[in-house]
Design a protein around this motif. Structure first.
Motif, PDB file in Angstrom:
ATOM      1  N   UNK A   1       0.808  -1.199   0.000  1.00 36.17           N
ATOM      2  CA  UNK A   1       0.000   0.000   0.000  1.00 36.17           C
ATOM      3  C   UNK A   1       0.848   1.259   0.000  1.00 36.17           C
ATOM      4  N   UNK A   2       2.118   1.127  -0.412  1.00 33.52           N
ATOM      5  CA  UNK A   2       2.977   2.297  -0.464  1.00 33.52           C
ATOM      6  C   UNK A   2       2.447   3.267  -1.507  1.00 33.52           C
ATOM      7  N   UNK A   3       2.599   4.564  -1.217  1.00 32.34           N
ATOM      8  CA  UNK A   3       2.121   5.581  -2.127  1.00 32.34           C
ATOM      9  C   UNK A   3       0.675   5.971  -1.919  1.00 32.34           C
ATOM     10  N   UNK A   4      -0.047   5.240  -1.061  1.00 34.88           N
ATOM     11  CA  UNK A   4      -1.433   5.587  -0.744  1.00 34.88           C
ATOM     12  C   UNK A   4      -1.485   6.855   0.106  1.00 34.88           C
ATOM     13  N   UNK A   5      -2.585   7.584  -0.039  1.00 33.16           N
ATOM     14  CA  UNK A   5      -2.880   8.674   0.874  1.00 33.16           C
ATOM     15  C   UNK A   5      -3.609   8.096   2.072  1.00 33.16           C
ATOM     16  N   UNK A   6      -3.044   8.270   3.256  1.00 38.31           N
ATOM     17  CA  UNK A   6      -3.686   7.716   4.444  1.00 38.31           C
ATOM     18  C   UNK A   6      -5.002   8.436   4.721  1.00 38.31           C
ATOM     19  N   UNK A   7      -6.008   7.677   5.160  1.00 42.53           N
ATOM     20  CA  UNK A   7      -7.287   8.294   5.484  1.00 42.53           C
ATOM     21  C   UNK A   7      -7.319   8.707   6.950  1.00 42.53           C
ATOM     22  N   UNK A   8      -8.426   9.317   7.357  1.00 44.74           N
ATOM     23  CA  UNK A   8      -8.516   9.860   8.709  1.00 44.74           C
ATOM     24  C   UNK A   8      -8.433   8.753   9.764  1.00 44.74           C
ATOM     25  N   UNK A   9      -9.023   7.605   9.482  1.00 39.29           N
ATOM     26  CA  UNK A   9      -8.957   6.504  10.448  1.00 39.29           C
ATOM     27  C   UNK A   9      -7.504   6.060  10.657  1.00 39.29           C
ATOM     28  N   UNK A  10      -6.760   5.953   9.578  1.00 39.44           N
ATOM     29  CA  UNK A  10      -5.351   5.574   9.696  1.00 39.44           C
ATOM     30  C   UNK A  10      -4.551   6.612  10.468  1.00 39.44           C
ATOM     31  N   UNK A  11      -4.887   7.882  10.278  1.00 39.58           N
ATOM     32  CA  UNK A  11      -4.214   8.927  11.047  1.00 39.58           C
ATOM     33  C   UNK A  11      -4.513   8.768  12.535  1.00 39.58           C
ATOM     34  N   UNK A  12      -5.770   8.448  12.865  1.00 39.69           N
ATOM     35  CA  UNK A  12      -6.143   8.270  14.268  1.00 39.69           C
ATOM     36  C   UNK A  12      -5.413   7.083  14.890  1.00 39.69           C
ATOM     37  N   UNK A  13      -5.358   5.984  14.165  1.00 42.94           N
ATOM     38  CA  UNK A  13      -4.715   4.791  14.729  1.00 42.94           C
ATOM     39  C   UNK A  13      -3.201   4.942  14.794  1.00 42.94           C
TER      40      UNK A  13
END
Length: 204
Positions: A1-13
């Motif tokens: 998943x390299x190069x993906x833009x992290x979503x808000x849930x991923x930022x929280x975790x």
């Protein structure tokens, strides 16, 4: 998943590694207390013939898809968070639970037929997606629906995704709006509503 833009849930975790586990325990506690946590699932069930194929998009720990499986539907649940998927597998065995990105779930690559009779996206999932991936995810909903299928999406206001913008994105993605509600228990939508439940079919 390299190069993906992290979503808000991923930022929280990423900021709080216990966030997902606490989320799981919150819903386990609510269920143990006898709180009704299946209202979204009952609405979707009412729209379907028994034995329908359902995608629980952003399934979290599985409460919606788990209920729909229990009442006789074939369910696939997708969530990016492996902690939530592990909880779904433990608490609601039966559906196919997979770790995946709603913007690129690759159902054919997983051997899953992408012709769902219903797609349900509850729990404010749309507001956690990275803005750049919202239309992509909604386009996936449209392309993965059966010809007579319907997608049901619900989320709250003031969470960074304006309802009008969402509805415009859904139209761009190939979804036709059939119905707007303000709650999962069928209360009418008004311009003052602080929650939206939108029911779509495939455009055209």
């Amino acid at each position: 998943m390299s190069g993906r833009t992290r979503n808000q849930w991923e930022e929280l975790t990423a900021a709080n590694p216990t966030h997902s586990a606490r989320y799981v325990e919150r819903f386990r506690a609510l269920a143990a207390e006898g709180t009704d946590i299946f209202g979204e699932a009952r609405l979707v069930d009412a729209m379907l013939e028994r034995g329908s194929r359902v995608l629980d998009a952003g399934c979290g720990p599985g409460r919606v898809g788990g209920y729909l499986h229990r009442v006789g539907h074939t369910v696939v649940g997708v969530d990016l968070d492996p902690v939530l998927i592990a909880a779904a597998e433990q608490d609601y065995p039966g559906p196919t639970w997979i770790v995946g990105d709603l913007a690129a779930p690759d159902f054919p690559g997983r051997g899953i037929a992408a012709d769902f009779d219903a797609i349900v996206c509850a729990g404010n999932v749309m507001t956690f997606l990275a803005p750049a991936t919202r239309v992509t995810a909604l386009t996936g909903f449209a392309s993965n629906l059966a010809s007579t299928g319907r997608a049901v999406v619900g989320f709250g206001a003031d969470r960074g995704y304006d309802f009008r913008e969402f509805l415009a994105d859904a139209e761009t993605a190939g979804l036709a709006l059939d119905l707007r509600l303000s709650t999962w228990d069928l209360r009418p939508y008004t311009e003052d509503s602080d929650f939206l439940v939108a029911v779509f079919s495939r455009a055209g």
